[in-house]
Motif scaffolding. Structure first.
Motif, PDB file in Angstrom:
ATOM      1  N   PHE A 121       0.834  -1.202   0.000  1.00 54.29           N
ATOM      2  CA  PHE A 121       0.000   0.000   0.000  1.00 54.29           C
ATOM      3  C   PHE A 121       0.870   1.254   0.000  1.00 54.29           C
ATOM      4  O   PHE A 121       0.673   2.183  -0.781  1.00 54.29           O
ATOM      5  CB  PHE A 121      -0.926  -0.007   1.220  1.00 54.29           C
ATOM      6  CG  PHE A 121      -1.806   1.214   1.309  1.00 54.29           C
ATOM      7  CD1 PHE A 121      -3.025   1.258   0.648  1.00 54.29           C
ATOM      8  CD2 PHE A 121      -1.403   2.323   2.050  1.00 54.29           C
ATOM      9  CE1 PHE A 121      -3.826   2.380   0.722  1.00 54.29           C
ATOM     10  CE2 PHE A 121      -2.209   3.446   2.136  1.00 54.29           C
ATOM     11  CZ  PHE A 121      -3.415   3.481   1.460  1.00 54.29           C
ATOM     12  N   LEU A 122       1.868   1.251   0.895  1.00 56.27           N
ATOM     13  CA  LEU A 122       2.767   2.401   0.967  1.00 56.27           C
ATOM     14  C   LEU A 122       3.533   2.564  -0.335  1.00 56.27           C
ATOM     15  O   LEU A 122       3.729   3.668  -0.842  1.00 56.27           O
ATOM     16  CB  LEU A 122       3.743   2.239   2.141  1.00 56.27           C
ATOM     17  CG  LEU A 122       3.116   2.296   3.530  1.00 56.27           C
ATOM     18  CD1 LEU A 122       4.160   1.928   4.587  1.00 56.27           C
ATOM     19  CD2 LEU A 122       2.553   3.677   3.808  1.00 56.27           C
ATOM     20  N   GLN A 123       3.969   1.427  -0.847  1.00 56.94           N
ATOM     21  CA  GLN A 123       4.742   1.438  -2.097  1.00 56.94           C
ATOM     22  C   GLN A 123       3.938   2.095  -3.223  1.00 56.94           C
ATOM     23  O   GLN A 123       4.441   2.932  -3.952  1.00 56.94           O
ATOM     24  CB  GLN A 123       5.056  -0.001  -2.492  1.00 56.94           C
ATOM     25  CG  GLN A 123       6.498  -0.210  -2.848  1.00 56.94           C
ATOM     26  CD  GLN A 123       6.901  -1.660  -2.672  1.00 56.94           C
ATOM     27  OE1 GLN A 123       6.429  -2.344  -1.772  1.00 56.94           O
ATOM     28  NE2 GLN A 123       7.775  -2.136  -3.536  1.00 56.94           N
ATOM     29  N   ASN A 124       2.659   1.722  -3.304  1.00 55.86           N
ATOM     30  CA  ASN A 124       1.839   2.219  -4.403  1.00 55.86           C
ATOM     31  C   ASN A 124       1.376   3.649  -4.195  1.00 55.86           C
ATOM     32  O   ASN A 124       1.297   4.426  -5.143  1.00 55.86           O
ATOM     33  CB  ASN A 124       0.609   1.328  -4.595  1.00 55.86           C
ATOM     34  CG  ASN A 124       1.029  -0.075  -5.005  1.00 55.86           C
ATOM     35  OD1 ASN A 124       2.094  -0.250  -5.603  1.00 55.86           O
ATOM     36  ND2 ASN A 124       0.215  -1.058  -4.667  1.00 55.86           N
ATOM     37  N   LEU A 160       2.515   6.026  -1.778  1.00 59.52           N
ATOM     38  CA  LEU A 160       3.494   7.080  -1.473  1.00 59.52           C
ATOM     39  C   LEU A 160       4.607   7.105  -2.520  1.00 59.52           C
ATOM     40  O   LEU A 160       5.526   7.896  -2.441  1.00 59.52           O
ATOM     41  CB  LEU A 160       4.102   6.866  -0.083  1.00 59.52           C
ATOM     42  CG  LEU A 160       3.125   6.959   1.084  1.00 59.52           C
ATOM     43  CD1 LEU A 160       3.853   6.773   2.412  1.00 59.52           C
ATOM     44  CD2 LEU A 160       2.396   8.298   1.079  1.00 59.52           C
ATOM     45  N   GLY A 161       4.522   6.204  -3.477  1.00 59.18           N
ATOM     46  CA  GLY A 161       5.524   6.166  -4.530  1.00 59.18           C
ATOM     47  C   GLY A 161       6.922   5.809  -4.028  1.00 59.18           C
ATOM     48  O   GLY A 161       7.914   6.337  -4.500  1.00 59.18           O
ATOM     49  N   LEU A 162       6.969   4.925  -3.023  1.00 58.97           N
ATOM     50  CA  LEU A 162       8.274   4.544  -2.497  1.00 58.97           C
ATOM     51  C   LEU A 162       8.880   3.437  -3.357  1.00 58.97           C
ATOM     52  O   LEU A 162       8.162   2.614  -3.918  1.00 58.97           O
ATOM     53  CB  LEU A 162       8.155   4.033  -1.077  1.00 58.97           C
ATOM     54  CG  LEU A 162       7.522   4.975  -0.052  1.00 58.97           C
ATOM     55  CD1 LEU A 162       7.519   4.332   1.314  1.00 58.97           C
ATOM     56  CD2 LEU A 162       8.289   6.281  -0.031  1.00 58.97           C
ATOM     57  N   ALA A 163      10.209   3.452  -3.426  1.00 60.92           N
ATOM     58  CA  ALA A 163      10.884   2.374  -4.129  1.00 60.92           C
ATOM     59  C   ALA A 163      10.709   1.084  -3.341  1.00 60.92           C
ATOM     60  O   ALA A 163      10.564  -0.003  -3.888  1.00 60.92           O
ATOM     61  CB  ALA A 163      12.364   2.709  -4.290  1.00 60.92           C
ATOM     62  N   LYS A 164      10.683   1.247  -2.001  1.00 58.78           N
ATOM     63  CA  LYS A 164      10.605   0.088  -1.124  1.00 58.78           C
ATOM     64  C   LYS A 164       9.635   0.431   0.007  1.00 58.78           C
ATOM     65  O   LYS A 164       9.815   1.433   0.688  1.00 58.78           O
ATOM     66  CB  LYS A 164      12.013  -0.174  -0.573  1.00 58.78           C
ATOM     67  CG  LYS A 164      12.229  -1.526   0.000  1.00 58.78           C
ATOM     68  CD  LYS A 164      13.719  -1.683   0.321  1.00 58.78           C
ATOM     69  CE  LYS A 164      13.890  -2.692   1.435  1.00 58.78           C
ATOM     70  NZ  LYS A 164      14.990  -2.397   2.315  1.00 58.78           N
ATOM     71  N   GLY A 165       8.590  -0.370   0.120  1.00 61.49           N
ATOM     72  CA  GLY A 165       7.565  -0.043   1.123  1.00 61.49           C
ATOM     73  C   GLY A 165       8.005  -0.325   2.543  1.00 61.49           C
ATOM     74  O   GLY A 165       7.419   0.195   3.482  1.00 61.49           O
ATOM     75  N   GLN A 166       9.022  -1.153   2.699  1.00 67.54           N
ATOM     76  CA  GLN A 166       9.494  -1.430   4.063  1.00 67.54           C
ATOM     77  C   GLN A 166      10.137  -0.179   4.628  1.00 67.54           C
ATOM     78  O   GLN A 166      11.158   0.267   4.101  1.00 67.54           O
ATOM     79  CB  GLN A 166      10.506  -2.582   4.068  1.00 67.54           C
ATOM     80  CG  GLN A 166       9.845  -3.924   4.018  1.00 67.54           C
ATOM     81  CD  GLN A 166      10.217  -4.677   2.782  1.00 67.54           C
ATOM     82  OE1 GLN A 166      10.346  -4.084   1.710  1.00 67.54           O
ATOM     83  NE2 GLN A 166      10.412  -5.977   2.911  1.00 67.54           N
ATOM     84  N   SER A 167       9.541   0.349   5.690  1.00 63.56           N
ATOM     85  CA  SER A 167       9.990   1.665   6.129  1.00 63.56           C
ATOM     86  C   SER A 167       9.580   1.915   7.578  1.00 63.56           C
ATOM     87  O   SER A 167       8.853   1.131   8.180  1.00 63.56           O
ATOM     88  CB  SER A 167       9.365   2.743   5.246  1.00 63.56           C
ATOM     89  OG  SER A 167       7.954   2.611   5.322  1.00 63.56           O
ATOM     90  N   LEU A 168      10.059   3.028   8.088  1.00 60.92           N
ATOM     91  CA  LEU A 168       9.702   3.436   9.442  1.00 60.92           C
ATOM     92  C   LEU A 168       8.184   3.528   9.611  1.00 60.92           C
ATOM     93  O   LEU A 168       7.633   3.030  10.599  1.00 60.92           O
ATOM     94  CB  LEU A 168      10.354   4.802   9.738  1.00 60.92           C
ATOM     95  CG  LEU A 168      10.064   5.449  11.090  1.00 60.92           C
ATOM     96  CD1 LEU A 168      10.428   4.522  12.237  1.00 60.92           C
ATOM     97  CD2 LEU A 168      10.825   6.764  11.223  1.00 60.92           C
TER      98      LEU A 168
END
Lengths: 304, 265
Positions: free
Chosen positions: A149-152, A154-162
């Motif tokens: 969800f975050l990846q899609n 927030l446009g993150l390269a990698k959704g694994q995050s803080l």
């Protein structure tokens, strides 16, 4: 004068009493031993972790300050700095608190004060069941739902995050906060509510001005316990943290908290590397210890 | 002729002075009926005592007067309670009702905060913020409750540090701070020692010139000492309602006589 048969009876009773006293003493000892087991385990774990963890600093000349404030963790180059992990753990925990505490508290207030019985009967067990879900499943859930969800979005390269860690931890701390806070809110005497309502206070006003303040120590305990849960959580975090060794500067950074560092590397570490992981454990343990002291302080205040 | 007319006039006066009129009040806890067709007029500025054995419905009745029974699930009420020409169960403004009809409970139930904050609680909830106004209100209320001298030096310390009797008088001050017109008291001295009881009774005697007081009591001497009128409750009904003197000296109903002479209950 007591006659013969009477004396016999007395001596019989005495001997049976003696047996009873012996059994009493024996069972007391058994109980004592059982309860000592947990204390012994605690001491053994602390002793072991501290023995292994302090060794590099006392015997091998590593600086503890550099360990705490060092930015680089490269075991192969003999660099052991855990500041990024400490910061990651603290950020993740505080973030989870910011989201989890209000939600948990409002849930507890709703369940204890507002919800009709029929609704509380559904929500309450659901919250408790949440506590029983193995933490790895939270991780899987985070990995399968929150991370993509975050990846899609927030446009993150990698959704694994803080932020992924924060969200998962916030959900995980909910049952602890809700259950403990709800219990303490329910323990507020009914007479306080009546007194407040009889003075023309609204039900919501009563909750925030009388009931919640009266349950303050229990609610603080709930928060601290939730905090402990968040800071010590490992399995779910590993799956969604990304585990990069950088000092987190934004919510979207991949992080590696203290717990996952130990879990990830303990399997293959040896020598100083392994001892440094134990040292990481000491830092983690100190956090938990401080939390418990805070909790004890709150508890004693509440008892006044 | 003349006397009849005067009596009628007197009757009219009485009518005007009625603060609370209850007409055919029935109350059910679920299926169980707790109050049966209660009708009673309670006069303004005076003390009305409700007596009767445990479980006879007198506390339940008291709590209908400020709608505290609303808090209990499954309570159904029929009939009319009119306070100052307003049917309190027709209006939905419970908050307004409770600012007008204060209550003192069986056990002192001060909040775990300072004495000052306890007394200021009600006014604050009504939106009074001015420190000056609150200070004055707290002082006046505590003075009216005859507890000012005992607590004036410790207003900021916890109210729960006071003795039970002091706490109950602060509870009364807390009710007074709302400037109510009616004060309901639900066995206010049953948890107190004799000396504290005496002080509370003196206080009630002083308060009756300003407030309409309805007091539930188990203690018949207390009812005799403090009240002007007494209603005897039995099994959810009012058996007899008259001047206190009459109830205690020459009750009309045998059951009242049995109760006040201590033959049962």
């Amino acid at each position: 004068m007591p006659n013969h048969s009477n004396e016999e009876l007395v001596s019989q009773i005495e001997s049976s009493n003696k047996r009873k006293y012996f059994l009493e003493k024996l069972s007391e000892k058994v109980f004592l031993f059982c309860s000592l087991l947990s204390v012994i385990s605690l001491l053994l774990i602390i002793g072991f972790v501290f023995y292994k963890g302090t060794h590099p600093f006392f015997a091998e000349g590593y600086s503890f300050i550099e360990f705490i404030f060092g930015l680089d963790w490269v075991p192969s180059e003999d660099k052991f700095g855990i500041l990024p992990m400490i910061v990651a753990s603290i950020f993740a925990t505080i973030g989870a608190l910011i989201i989890g505490v209000p939600i948990g508290l409002f849930t507890a207030i709703f369940l204890a004060e507002i919800a009709p019985k029929s609704i509380a009967r559904i929500i309450s067990p659901a919250v408790q069941l949440l506590a029983g879900i193995p933490s790895v499943l939270y991780g899987v859930f985070g990995l399968a739902i929150i991370v993509p969800f975050l990846q899609n979005h927030l446009g993150l390269a990698k959704g694994q995050s803080l932020i992924a860690v924060i969200l998962v931890l916030a959900i995980m701390m909910l049952p602890t906060i809700v259950t403990v806070a709800e219990t303490s809110i329910r323990a507020v005497p009914k007479t306080y509510r009546e007194g407040s309502l009889a003075l023309g206070a609204s039900p919501i006003g009563t909750i925030f001005k009388v009931v919640v303040p009266a349950a303050k120590s229990g609610i603080m305990a709930a928060i601290v316990l939730g905090l402990g849960r968040a800071i010590g959580e490992t399995m779910a975090v590993i799956l969604v943290a990304g585990n990069s060794l950088v000092l987190p500067t934004s919510l979207t950074d991949s992080i590696r908290p203290l717990t996952t560092n130990i879990a990830l590397e303990m399997g293959y570490a040896f020598g100083t590397h392994q001892e440094m992981l134990f040292a990481t454990g000491i830092v983690l343990f100190s956090f938990i210890l401080i939390l418990n002291l805070v909790l004890a302080k709150i508890g004693s205040k509440g008892g006044k | 002729m003349n006397t009849t007319k005067m009596d009628r006039n007197k009757g009219n006066e009485q009518q005007i002075q009625n603060k609370i009129s209850v007409n055919d009040l029935n109350l059910f806890y679920g299926e169980k009926q707790a109050l049966f067709s209660i009708s009673i007029d309670i006069r303004e500025k005076g003390v009305t005592a409700l007596i009767g054995p445990s479980g006879c419905g007198k506390s339940t009745f008291l709590r209908t007067l400020n709608r505290m029974n609303d808090l209990i699930d499954g309570v159904k009420i029929s009939g009319d309670i009119v306070i100052d020409n307003e049917n309190i169960y027709r209006s939905n403004d419970v908050i307004k009702l409770r600012t007008k009809v204060g209550m003192v409970f069986q056990k002192p139930n001060l909040f775990p905060m300072s004495i000052y904050d306890n007394v200021a609680y009600g006014p604050r909830m009504q939106g009074i913020k001015s420190k000056k106004v609150l200070n004055q209100l707290v002082e006046d209320s505590l003075k009216s409750a005859a507890i000012w001298d005992e607590v004036k030096d410790r207003l900021k310390s916890s109210a729960l540090g006071l003795s039970g009797g002091q706490q109950q008088r602060v509870c009364i001050a807390r009710a007074i701070a709302m400037k109510p017109e009616v004060i309901l008291m639900d066995e206010p001295t049953s948890a107190l020692d004799p000396i504290s009881t005496l002080k509370v009774e003196e206080l009630i005697a002083n308060m009756k010139k300003d407030y309409t007081i309805v007091i539930v009591t188990h203690n018949m001497q207390q009812a005799a000492r403090v009240s002007d009128k007494t209603a005897f409750f039995l099994n959810g009904e009012i058996i007899e309602y008259a001047n206190t003197e009459t109830i205690f000296s020459m009750p009309k109903d045998q059951r009242t006589e049995d109760y006040v002479t201590g033959r049962f209950g």
